[in-house]
Design an enzyme around this catalytic site. Structure first.
Site, PDB file in Angstrom:
ATOM      1  N   THR A 212       0.864  -1.388   0.091  1.00  0.00           N
ATOM      2  CA  THR A 212      -0.069   0.093   0.049  1.00  0.00           C
ATOM      3  C   THR A 212       0.842   1.115  -0.121  1.00  0.00           C
ATOM      4  OG1 THR A 212      -1.549  -1.261   1.276  1.00  0.00           O
ATOM      5  CG2 THR A 212      -1.921   1.079   1.300  1.00  0.00           C
TER       6      THR A 212
ATOM      7  N   ARG B 234     -11.549  -9.440  -4.084  1.00  0.00           N
ATOM      8  CA  ARG B 234     -11.083  -9.103  -2.752  1.00  0.00           C
ATOM      9  C   ARG B 234     -10.958  -7.624  -2.272  1.00  0.00           C
ATOM     10  NH1 ARG B 234      -5.961  -6.791  -0.359  1.00  0.00           N
ATOM     11  NH2 ARG B 234      -5.316  -8.009   1.413  1.00  0.00           N
TER      12      ARG B 234
ATOM     13  N   GLY C  83      -8.948  -4.951   0.838  1.00  0.00           N
ATOM     14  CA  GLY C  83      -7.955  -4.904   1.667  1.00  0.00           C
ATOM     15  C   GLY C  83      -8.318  -3.943   2.865  1.00  0.00           C
TER      16      GLY C  83
END
Length: 325
Positions: free
Chosen positions: A191, A219, A221
């Site tokens: 990230t 998905r 996060g």
């Protein structure tokens, strides 16, 4: 961290390129991207908003455009070979939050997260509660309605990401023939994020990510999850506050709500005794409420990094401090 004079005070911004490893990108290439992000965030044009929220948005947008960082263009590819991005921003003064998850075909996901935050402040004609998170096709449709730049999904795929996907997807497909090996640390880029303090004394934080290599499509996060990937808060009566941007293994970070827990711990200590040892609080939270619980679950190497900006009341004026772990 960089600063620039505005009016009679300063704006501060700090950015990060992730707690993970960057493989083919040299340290110098990554540092160059971080410097460009800070410079663009602070420079702006005469018409640009100088609020902490806008400074964070501009900084992260630069990082999203860099192919060597795992956000926006150049993001890791899903198991299906596509780019799906997560991003979030939070305003410390109001506590407003906006995020998008698993969104395809979006040049700068952070701009959509910021637009969603601002949209949530507008009254709804039917009194509906405005969303603070949108995902997938719904997020993409909202981007179109807000005039935010969209692109063909394949335009978000970089040559580097394609090369890594082909190599590891092939090994996964042939795993029945033997041990394919584990993904190396340099294939698990992380990230990006930013924190800022503006000329009005307000704080903001943001985060953006393409997720893990070969992640499941759909998905989401920590970069899209409230209380996990970023947090910003400040007192309305006292000149104190914090903003943090988190990176690392998303599922681990979400499980503990790491960003929010850190904010609450800093606020609690300052309320209890007026003294604040920021680094001590940061290490305590990482050890006691992140690493230790995950070790008990059998996780051998839980991974998280924190970029933290605090605003504290000094003897004569506010003091801004940057910490990282």
């Amino acid at each position: 961290m960089m600063q620039a004079p505005m009016k009679e005070r300063c704006v501060y911004v700090a950015v990060h390129g992730g707690a993970g490893y960057h493989g083919v990108a040299s340290e110098q290439v990554v540092k160059s991207a971080l410097k460009r992000a800070c410079a663009r965030a602070l420079r702006g044009s005469p018409l640009d908003d100088s609020s902490a929220l806008s400074v964070v948005e501009r900084a992260i947008a630069v990082l999203e455009d860099d192919e060597y960082l795992n956000a926006g263009y150049g993001s890791n590819l899903t198991i299906d070979g596509t780019v799906e991005c997560d991003a979030a921003v939070m305003d410390g003064l109001s506590g407003d939050f906006g995020s998008v998850g698993a969104v395809p075909g979006l040049k700068n996901p952070i701009k959509l997260a910021s637009a969603l935050l601002r949209h949530s402040r507008e009254p709804d004609p039917l009194g509906r509660i405005r969303p603070m998170t949108l995902v997938a096709s719904g997020a993409h449709s909202f981007a179109l309605s807000q005039g935010i730049q969209t692109v063909a999904p394949n335009e978000m795929i970089s040559p580097r990401a394609t090369h890594e996907w082909q190599k590891w997807k092939s090994r996964l497909d042939h795993s029945a023939d033997g041990d394919p090996g584990s993904l190396p640390q340099d294939a698990m880029q992380d990230t990006v994020g930013a924190v800022a303090w503006d000329d009005e004394g307000n704080l903001a934080a943001g985060v953006s990510s393409g997720g893990l290599l070969l992640k499941y499509s759909g998905r989401i996060g920590e970069a899209a999850t409230f209380g996990a990937g970023c947090w910003a808060q400040q007192s309305r009566t006292e000149r104190s506050g914090m903003a943090c941007s988190i990176s690392g293994a998303g599922e681990h970070i979400m499980r503990g709500g790491l960003a929010r827990v850190l904010g609450e711990a800093l606020q609690s200590q300052q309320s209890d005794d007026g003294e604040l040892d920021t680094h001590h609080v940061l290490l305590r939270i990482l050890n006691q409420q992140f690493t230790e619980p995950l070790h008990q679950r059998g996780e051998q190497m839980p991974n998280a990094g924190v970029l933290l900006l605090t605003k504290e009341q000094g003897e004569d004026d506010e003091v801004v401090r940057k910490s990282s772990a």
